[in-house]
Design an enzyme around this catalytic site. Structure first.
Site, PDB file in Angstrom:
ATOM      1  NE  ARG A  48      -2.500   1.581   3.180  1.00 47.72           N
ATOM      2  CZ  ARG A  48      -2.407   1.115   4.425  1.00 47.72           C
ATOM      3  NH1 ARG A  48      -2.928  -0.049   4.737  1.00 47.72           N
ATOM      4  NH2 ARG A  48      -1.785   1.800   5.354  1.00 47.72           N
ATOM      5  CE1 TYR A 100     -15.535  14.012 -14.577  1.00 44.79           C
ATOM      6  CE2 TYR A 100     -14.204  13.948 -12.586  1.00 44.79           C
ATOM      7  CZ  TYR A 100     -15.127  13.360 -13.433  1.00 44.79           C
ATOM      8  OH  TYR A 100     -15.647  12.135 -13.123  1.00 44.79           O
ATOM      9  CG  ASP A 181      -7.561  17.708 -14.447  1.00 45.66           C
ATOM     10  OD1 ASP A 181      -7.043  17.161 -15.446  1.00 45.66           O
ATOM     11  OD2 ASP A 181      -8.509  17.192 -13.814  1.00 45.66           O
ATOM     12  CE  LYS A 206     -11.503  10.599 -17.869  1.00 45.40           C
ATOM     13  NZ  LYS A 206     -12.660   9.796 -17.614  1.00 45.40           N
TER      14      LYS A 206
HETATM   15  C1  LIG Z   1     -10.510  16.480 -16.600  1.00 44.80           C
HETATM   16  C2  LIG Z   1     -10.737  15.309 -15.699  1.00 44.80           C
HETATM   17  N1  LIG Z   1     -10.094  15.247 -14.536  1.00 44.80           N
HETATM   18  C3  LIG Z   1     -10.263  14.212 -13.675  1.00 44.80           C
HETATM   19  C4  LIG Z   1     -11.141  13.189 -13.960  1.00 44.80           C
HETATM   20  C5  LIG Z   1     -11.330  12.082 -12.969  1.00 44.80           C
HETATM   21  O1  LIG Z   1     -10.574  10.986 -13.341  1.00 44.80           O
HETATM   22  P1  LIG Z   1     -10.957   9.463 -12.993  1.00 44.80           P
HETATM   23  O2  LIG Z   1     -12.229   9.164 -13.703  1.00 44.80           O
HETATM   24  O3  LIG Z   1      -9.751   8.727 -13.479  1.00 44.80           O
HETATM   25  O4  LIG Z   1     -11.124   9.393 -11.513  1.00 44.80           O
HETATM   26  C6  LIG Z   1     -11.827  13.198 -15.174  1.00 44.80           C
HETATM   27  C7  LIG Z   1     -12.773  12.110 -15.497  1.00 44.80           C
HETATM   28  O5  LIG Z   1     -13.576  12.214 -16.375  1.00 44.80           O
HETATM   29  C8  LIG Z   1     -11.621  14.287 -16.061  1.00 44.80           C
HETATM   30  O6  LIG Z   1     -12.262  14.370 -17.236  1.00 44.80           O
END
Ligand SMILES: Cc1ncc(COP(=O)(O)O)c(C=O)c1O
Length: 390
Positions: A48, A100, A181, A206
């Protein structure tokens, strides 16, 4: 791997074993624990805390972003959560109004519990963001608390493009912590650490893994102390990825450059052809948005700051009914949430109650894949025509 090599080379070559006659891929350890003898101090205790198999991918993602330290998480969300947990109780979080949805909802929930004060800004409106950052930083300083400015650019799903270097420079000068992000741009198109961001977050789920078969996140930074704190958070909260996911993500990321080039080429082609269709009054198509279209409000900024316009487009249909009818009719496109895979996905974003009402009901987010662009275009056109007949 020398930092002088291009990212396209490092992405393929980095993190491979060097020893003579070794396998070309790093080993993946399926273990929860590590042996020890009481007389010896060992680096590995319990999985972990992280396993050696995380190393090649963590190092590669950090390198691609121009960072010194990489940390994998069980999801993008858990990487985000680890970062916003750095705020002390009562700290301030400034976020894009169209960040998001999962992240916005998390931040909203924390604000409702009194854990932080939330400020939403139009991240494309540089003056508005700078004014908010200055005001919030002054309040926070007076109260002896801290601020995180959270940037997403382009935003999900509205594709607003922020002036990332300007926002980061001002935040830094005011002592505000900054997180970007970079999921939509990917490290191949934008590198916020190089403009002074404290941390870059990715949903590895993604474009990085690229095949819609993994959920994973990452936090990349040049700040050794922040890295250590996030690592400790990951250990205490148990948000590590599994070894199989690490194997799949590393395998996926090797082809990021060619996948992204192909998807982006398709996206540019589709955005341009689809925007011509907005003049066709027989179709239920109101608008097409893509940072690479000259009509996009931040087209010049995107051209200046991004090394490519990405593979996400939105189309706005007349209303929810029309959007749903399109999604019933598509055959080459797959109606599904998520993005960044080799397959083209389409989704009406307002199907999620958490998406704000400034996102139009008829808006469909297109994650453009690497199929033949003509097939993608013809399929959408056919679906739009059938939605018109509905
Ligand atoms: C821009 C963005 N950041 C973070 C996330 C969250 O990622 P995860 O689905 O891998 O938890 C997403 C998910 O769609 C996203 O589009």
């Amino acid at each position: 791997m020398a930092m002088t090599h291009h990212r396209r080379t490092r992405i393929v070559a980095a993190g491979r074993p060097h020893e003579p006659n070794s396998p070309v891929n790093p080993a993946v350890d399926f273990t929860s624990t590590f042996t020890y003898r009481p007389s010896v101090e060992y680096p590995q205790v319990y999985a972990r805390e992280g396993i050696p198999s995380f190393g090649p991918l963590e190092q590669l993602l950090a390198e691609l972003e121009g960072g010194a330290h990489g940390l994998l998480f069980s999801s993008g969300q858990s990487a985000i959560s680890a970062m916003i947990s750095q705020l002390p109780l009562g700290g301030h979080l400034i976020i894009p109004r169209h960040a998001y949805m999962g992240f916005s909802s998390m931040a909203q929930q924390m604000a409702e519990k009194g854990m932080l004060t939330l400020h939403r800004v139009d991240i494309a409106d540089t003056e508005q963001v700078l004014t908010t950052v200055r005001e919030v930083a002054a309040d926070a300083q007076a109260a002896g608390t801290t601020v995180i400015l959270w940037i997403e650019s382009p935003t999900n799903p509205m594709l607003e493009v922020a002036d990332v270097p300007v926002l980061l420079a001002e935040a830094k000068s005011l002592g505000v912590t900054t997180a970007v992000d970079n999921t939509f741009a990917t490290p191949l198109r934008q590198n916020p650490l190089q403009h002074g961001a404290d941390v870059v977050i990715h949903s590895v789920t993604k474009f990085l893994s690229g095949h819609s078969d993994v959920i994973m996140g990452a936090a990349l930074t040049n700040d050794a102390e922040l890295h250590a704190t996030l690592r400790a958070h990951r250990n205490l909260h148990g948000t590590i990825p599994g070894p199989m996911e690490v194997f799949l993500a590393l395998r996926g990321v090797r082809t990021l450059a060619v996948r992204l080039d192909a998807a982006e080429r398709n996206a540019g082609y589709l955005a341009s052809r689809l925007s011509d269709l907005t003049n066709d009054e027989t179709l239920p198509l109101v608008d097409v948005s893509y940072p690479g279209l000259p009509g996009h409000p931040q087209f010049d900024r995107a051209a200046r700051l991004l090394r490519g316009f990405g593979a996400i487009i939105t189309i706005e249909t007349t209303n929810r009914r029309a959007a749903d009818a399109v999604l019933e009719a598509v055959e080459v496109w797959t109606p599904a949430t998520s993005l960044g895979g080799v397959e083209s996905l389409a989704e009406r974003r307002r199907r999620h109650p958490g998406e704000p009402d400034t996102v139009p009901e008829g808006l469909i987010r297109l994650s453009v894949g690497i199929e033949d662009p003509e097939d993608l275009y013809t399929d959408l056109l056919r679906a739009l025509r059938s939605a018109a007949d509905n």
